[in-house]
Design a protein around this motif. Structure first.
Motif, short mmCIF file in Angstrom:
data_model
loop_
_atom_site.label_atom_id
_atom_site.label_comp_id
_atom_site.label_asym_id
_atom_site.label_seq_id
_atom_site.Cartn_x
_atom_site.Cartn_y
_atom_site.Cartn_z
N PHE A 81 89.48 -22.59 44.37
CA PHE A 81 88.46 -22.56 45.41
C PHE A 81 87.41 -23.64 45.15
O PHE A 81 87.00 -24.37 46.06
CB PHE A 81 87.77 -21.20 45.44
CG PHE A 81 88.27 -20.27 46.50
CD1 PHE A 81 87.98 -20.49 47.84
CD2 PHE A 81 89.04 -19.16 46.17
CE1 PHE A 81 88.43 -19.62 48.82
CE2 PHE A 81 89.50 -18.28 47.14
CZ PHE A 81 89.20 -18.51 48.47
N LYS A 82 86.98 -23.76 43.90
CA LYS A 82 85.90 -24.68 43.55
C LYS A 82 86.31 -26.14 43.73
O LYS A 82 85.50 -26.97 44.14
CB LYS A 82 85.44 -24.44 42.11
CG LYS A 82 84.82 -23.06 41.86
CD LYS A 82 83.59 -22.85 42.70
CE LYS A 82 82.97 -21.46 42.47
NZ LYS A 82 81.84 -21.20 43.38
N VAL A 83 87.56 -26.46 43.40
CA VAL A 83 88.00 -27.86 43.52
C VAL A 83 88.55 -28.18 44.90
O VAL A 83 88.79 -29.35 45.22
CB VAL A 83 89.05 -28.22 42.44
CG1 VAL A 83 88.45 -28.05 41.05
CG2 VAL A 83 90.32 -27.38 42.57
N GLY A 84 88.78 -27.15 45.73
CA GLY A 84 89.26 -27.39 47.08
C GLY A 84 90.76 -27.59 47.19
O GLY A 84 91.23 -28.38 48.01
N ALA A 85 91.53 -26.88 46.35
CA ALA A 85 92.99 -26.96 46.45
C ALA A 85 93.48 -26.05 47.57
O ALA A 85 92.95 -24.95 47.76
CB ALA A 85 93.63 -26.55 45.12
N ALA A 86 94.46 -26.51 48.33
CA ALA A 86 95.04 -25.68 49.39
C ALA A 86 95.86 -24.55 48.77
O ALA A 86 96.46 -24.74 47.70
CB ALA A 86 95.93 -26.53 50.29
N PHE A 92 93.19 -22.82 49.48
CA PHE A 92 91.82 -22.34 49.29
C PHE A 92 90.81 -23.43 49.67
O PHE A 92 89.70 -23.47 49.14
CB PHE A 92 91.61 -21.90 47.84
CG PHE A 92 92.72 -21.05 47.30
CD1 PHE A 92 92.91 -19.76 47.77
CD2 PHE A 92 93.61 -21.54 46.36
CE1 PHE A 92 93.95 -18.97 47.29
CE2 PHE A 92 94.66 -20.76 45.87
CZ PHE A 92 94.82 -19.47 46.34
N HIS A 93 91.21 -24.30 50.57
CA HIS A 93 90.42 -25.48 50.90
C HIS A 93 89.68 -25.36 52.23
O HIS A 93 88.95 -26.29 52.60
CB HIS A 93 91.37 -26.68 51.03
CG HIS A 93 92.21 -26.61 52.27
ND1 HIS A 93 93.19 -25.65 52.42
CD2 HIS A 93 92.18 -27.31 53.43
CE1 HIS A 93 93.74 -25.80 53.63
NE2 HIS A 93 93.15 -26.79 54.25
#
Length: 457
Positions: free
Chosen positions: A205-210, A212-213
């Motif tokens: 979530f924090k790094v923006g990986a799908a 969870f982006h």
């Protein structure tokens, strides 16, 4: 510890200087504090200092700390003409950025998972405020609310994961957890496995990986562009370095368990980030989806564990950081002049502002992974990392996605050099020229001599 104290004290000094209306002193004080903290990074090299058994300033933490401090230094240089046009409370902007950097340094140097959580929260709370600091702007308000809700949601996953791992091992300390895994490899507690998955979700979530982006494009678009620059570079470096430290060191004995979901995340992130970026009509939103796709490439560094995983990630993140700073700096200039970040705003830019167009071209080439730029070396190292385990199909899939990326990156270059437009003459302040020149030099230099930082860690 000296680095964190220096940045925190600088933030407080800037805040008090703002109370006494010393506006001209705010930026020099901030830059001076960051330079002092950078000196501590250099003098702490190879010392492996441990603070209270909770944080460890090893070369891993110092290398990424140096990158985040330099990137924040560059971003603050861009702030001189930016904040003055949008707020009288410049001290608050700078103070919150510096406090967020304190959380970033904690995330890079944690030796105990409680410090990881504290670092994440210090960084995130500052960013929630910064994203919505333009109180009269509805887009900024929306960005802040979305970021806060998604951030709180991801923190829940992170905390639950930490709780399960504590329940399995009886400790938050990374060394104790690692020793537990090595000593009980065939009898790991059932609590541990869902704990790993929940931690993975929280950090993704924090790094923006799908997948969870979904907060990334709206938050990046609605937040002030300078804050978006900080989130896209410094914050992403912190999130991924925290993920890297946890999975390549502590959770390495269970690599066979968590590697397949990481591989799936990498493929989904690459596909969604690149394909969605194709359909964007605004430069800022395109950069948001581009940042998602780059997380996919970065995940390659933990799919296959090797002695070079951290170094490869450092090269990639350095390339991505300085190319992104160039892109967002030019975006600020264009938007201040034209009031729009639509791709048409860049038409004919090279005729009136050749230097700005050249810098942006280097940035786009680097993000696309063209040879003789740092971005090419970053992608090459990521591909080389997974090729060692014969993940040929994964590399082929990543190369196809990189080809898709060529289209939307070159779209900007084509607009600047080959399309007729207003031919806007961008007034470029001295500090912007300095940031653009230094970032271009770093991007090209690392593309030709990646060994300058390849073996730092």
């Amino acid at each position: 510890m000296n680095i964190i104290i220096t940045i925190a004290v600088t933030a407080l000094v800037v805040l008090y200087a703002g109370l006494f209306k010393a506006k001209k002193a705010l930026l020099p004080l901030s830059l001076f504090g960051l330079l002092i903290s950078l000196v501590f990074v250099v003098t702490s090299w190879n010392t492996n200092q441990v603070s209270y058994g909770m944080m460890q300033m090893d070369n891993f933490a110092l290398a990424f700390s140096g990158l985040t401090i330099i990137s924040t230094f560059f971003i603050l240089l861009l702030s001189q003409n930016y904040f003055a046009k949008n707020s009288d409370n410049i001290a608050e902007y700078i103070t919150l950025i510096l406090f967020s950097l304190v959380g970033v340094i904690m995330m890079l140097s944690y030796k105990n998972m409680s410090m990881l959580f504290i670092g994440v929260e210090i960084m995130s709370v500052s960013l929630y405020i910064l994203a919505g600091i333009r109180k009269s702007n509805l887009s900024s308000n929306e960005a802040s609310i979305k970021y806060f809700l998604m951030g709180a949601f991801s923190t829940g996953f992170l905390l639950f994961g930490i709780t399960l791992i504590y329940g399995a091992t009886g400790s938050f300390d990374l060394e104790v957890i690692s020793e537990y895994l090595v000593g009980n490899y065939n009898a790991v507690s059932p609590l541990f496995y869902p704990g790993i998955i929940l931690l993975m979700i929280g950090l993704c979530f924090k790094v923006g990986a799908a997948p969870f982006h979904f907060w990334v494009p709206d938050v990046y678009e609605g937040a002030p562009t300078l804050i978006t620059t900080f989130m896209s570079t410094t914050v992403k470096v912190a999130g991924f370095a925290a993920l890297l430290r946890l999975f390549t060191e502590t959770f390495a004995p269970l690599h066979d368990f968590w590697m397949p979901p990481v591989m799936a995340l990498a493929c989904i992130t690459l596909f969604i980030g690149n394909v969605t970026a194709l359909f964007q009509k605004h430069f800022k939103r395109m950069l948001a989806y581009s940042s998602v796709s780059h997380v996919g490439y970065l995940l390659f560094s933990i799919i296959t564990l090797s002695g070079q995983s951290s170094n490869s990630a450092l090269v990639y993140l350095t390339a991505y950081t300085f190319a992104s700073i160039i892109a967002f700096a030019v975006l600020i200039l264009v938007k201040q002049k034209t009031g729009s970040d639509h791709f048409d705003s860049y038409n004919g830019l090279a005729k009136k502002s050749p230097f700005v167009a050249f810098a942006l071209t280097i940035a786009m080439l680097s993000l696309a992974g063209i040879p003789l730029t740092a971005g090419f070396m970053g992608k090459y190292l990521m591909f080389l990392n997974v090729m060692g385990e014969y993940h040929v199909y994964l590399v082929a899939f990543a190369i196809l996605n990189a080809l898709v990326g060529f289209y939307y990156y070159f779209r900007v270059i084509v607009a600047m050099y080959f399309k007729e437009g207003a031919e806007v003459d961008l007034p470029t302040p001295v500090q912007y020229k300095l940031v653009l020149v230094l970032s271009v030099v770093i991007t090209v230099l690392l593309g030709v001599y990646p060994s300058l930082i390849l073996n730092l860690i």
